[in-house]
Scaffold this motif. Structure first.
Motif, PDB file in Angstrom:
ATOM      1  N   HIS A  62       0.834  -1.203   0.000  1.00  0.00           N
ATOM      2  CA  HIS A  62       0.000   0.000   0.000  1.00  0.00           C
ATOM      3  C   HIS A  62       0.870   1.255   0.000  1.00  0.00           C
ATOM      4  CE1 HIS A  62      -4.160  -1.521   0.551  1.00  0.00           C
ATOM      5  NE2 HIS A  62      -3.524  -2.578   0.998  1.00  0.00           N
ATOM      6  N   ALA A  63       1.920   1.249   0.809  1.00  0.00           N
ATOM      7  CA  ALA A  63       2.809   2.411   0.893  1.00  0.00           C
ATOM      8  C   ALA A  63       3.507   2.661  -0.441  1.00  0.00           C
ATOM      9  CB  ALA A  63       3.837   2.204   1.998  1.00  0.00           C
ATOM     10  N   LEU A  64       3.947   1.600  -1.092  1.00  0.00           N
ATOM     11  CA  LEU A  64       4.596   1.758  -2.401  1.00  0.00           C
ATOM     12  C   LEU A  64       3.636   2.360  -3.416  1.00  0.00           C
ATOM     13  CD1 LEU A  64       6.662  -1.547  -2.525  1.00  0.00           C
ATOM     14  CD2 LEU A  64       7.597   0.787  -2.475  1.00  0.00           C
ATOM     15  N   PHE A  65       2.380   1.906  -3.412  1.00  0.00           N
ATOM     16  CA  PHE A  65       1.370   2.469  -4.317  1.00  0.00           C
ATOM     17  C   PHE A  65       1.160   3.957  -4.022  1.00  0.00           C
ATOM     18  CE2 PHE A  65      -3.027   3.770  -4.982  1.00  0.00           C
ATOM     19  CZ  PHE A  65      -3.111   3.649  -6.363  1.00  0.00           C
ATOM     20  N   ILE A 124       1.653   7.456   8.260  1.00  0.00           N
ATOM     21  CA  ILE A 124       2.247   6.196   8.701  1.00  0.00           C
ATOM     22  C   ILE A 124       1.383   5.088   8.110  1.00  0.00           C
ATOM     23  CG2 ILE A 124       2.831   4.709  10.659  1.00  0.00           C
ATOM     24  CD1 ILE A 124       2.940   7.306  12.384  1.00  0.00           C
ATOM     25  N   VAL A 125       2.002   4.171   7.386  1.00  0.00           N
ATOM     26  CA  VAL A 125       1.289   3.016   6.835  1.00  0.00           C
ATOM     27  C   VAL A 125       1.866   1.782   7.504  1.00  0.00           C
ATOM     28  CG1 VAL A 125       0.720   1.691   4.772  1.00  0.00           C
ATOM     29  CG2 VAL A 125       0.954   4.179   4.610  1.00  0.00           C
ATOM     30  N   SER A 183      -1.970  -3.521  20.960  1.00  0.00           N
ATOM     31  CA  SER A 183      -1.187  -3.702  19.742  1.00  0.00           C
ATOM     32  C   SER A 183      -0.398  -2.434  19.443  1.00  0.00           C
ATOM     33  CB  SER A 183      -2.083  -4.061  18.562  1.00  0.00           C
ATOM     34  OG  SER A 183      -2.729  -2.911  18.065  1.00  0.00           O
ATOM     35  N   VAL A 184       0.706  -2.620  18.760  1.00  0.00           N
ATOM     36  CA  VAL A 184       1.522  -1.481  18.337  1.00  0.00           C
ATOM     37  C   VAL A 184       0.681  -0.548  17.472  1.00  0.00           C
ATOM     38  CG1 VAL A 184       3.540  -0.810  16.972  1.00  0.00           C
ATOM     39  CG2 VAL A 184       3.664  -2.801  18.494  1.00  0.00           C
ATOM     40  N   ALA A 185      -0.103  -1.118  16.569  1.00  0.00           N
ATOM     41  CA  ALA A 185      -0.938  -0.293  15.688  1.00  0.00           C
ATOM     42  C   ALA A 185      -1.923   0.549  16.493  1.00  0.00           C
ATOM     43  CB  ALA A 185      -1.682  -1.170  14.683  1.00  0.00           C
ATOM     44  N   ASP A 186      -2.556  -0.042  17.507  1.00  0.00           N
ATOM     45  CA  ASP A 186      -3.501   0.719  18.339  1.00  0.00           C
ATOM     46  C   ASP A 186      -2.813   1.895  19.006  1.00  0.00           C
ATOM     47  OD1 ASP A 186      -5.627  -0.922  17.739  1.00  0.00           O
ATOM     48  OD2 ASP A 186      -5.514  -2.075  19.601  1.00  0.00           O
ATOM     49  N   LEU A 207      -2.589   4.845   8.406  1.00  0.00           N
ATOM     50  CA  LEU A 207      -3.337   3.848   7.649  1.00  0.00           C
ATOM     51  C   LEU A 207      -2.907   2.485   8.148  1.00  0.00           C
ATOM     52  CD1 LEU A 207      -5.188   2.988   5.284  1.00  0.00           C
ATOM     53  CD2 LEU A 207      -3.192   3.208   3.785  1.00  0.00           C
ATOM     54  N   VAL A 208      -3.850   1.734   8.715  1.00  0.00           N
ATOM     55  CA  VAL A 208      -3.556   0.400   9.235  1.00  0.00           C
ATOM     56  C   VAL A 208      -4.125  -0.626   8.263  1.00  0.00           C
ATOM     57  CG1 VAL A 208      -3.849  -1.213  11.154  1.00  0.00           C
ATOM     58  CG2 VAL A 208      -3.609   1.241  11.614  1.00  0.00           C
TER      59      VAL A 208
END
Length: 142
Positions: free
Chosen positions: A22-25, A108-109, A125-128, A139-140
């Motif tokens: 997703h980040a590359l896109f 941040i993706v 979670s790290v994402a949370d 963006l998670v």
């Protein structure tokens, strides 16, 4: 909204690899640069009695971080996308948030952790943690 800098934490997991795609896109369509970060979490070595073993373990963790970042580079088939690397030690969420501030990132993706049940309840979670504390968009990817 165009992005200039996208921070992409990677740990080599399936969710991290999806986030990388997703980040590359997003970098391709926006012209953003990517900062790929791998955080070595080594708090568990504190208190181990033998320095040689701690050193060896830290070296193994660092090598794994370098491999994760190299694997990310291999996913990039567009040589116009600039990817820089950062390897840091510490608590993943805290380090990700610090680097996001230091580098003034726009987005941040990251992958969801995939944790569930008791571990997620106790540790979160790290994402949370990043979603709840980041000053930029997050963006998670699940």
């Amino acid at each position: 909204m165009m992005y200039n800098k996208i921070l992409v934490p990677t740990d080599g997991s399936e969710f991290a690899k999806k986030a990388q795609d997703h980040a590359l896109f997003l970098a391709k369509v926006s012209g953003a640069e990517i900062i790929a970060i791998s955080v070595t979490e080594n708090h568990f070595v504190n208190g181990l009695p033998l320095e040689d073993e701690i050193y060896q373990l830290n070296e193994i963790l660092k090598e794994r971080s370098e491999k994760n970042l190299d694997d990310f580079d291999k996913e990039n088939d567009d040589d116009t996308i600039k990817i820089s690397h950062i390897i840091r030690e510490g608590s993943p969420a805290k380090v990700i948030l610090e680097v996001a501030r230091e580098e003034d990132v726009d987005l941040i993706v990251m992958g969801s952790s995939g944790k569930s049940g008791f571990d997620r309840f106790i540790m979160g979670s790290v994402a949370d943690k990043v979603v709840n504390s980041a000053k930029c968009a997050v963006l998670v990817i699940h």
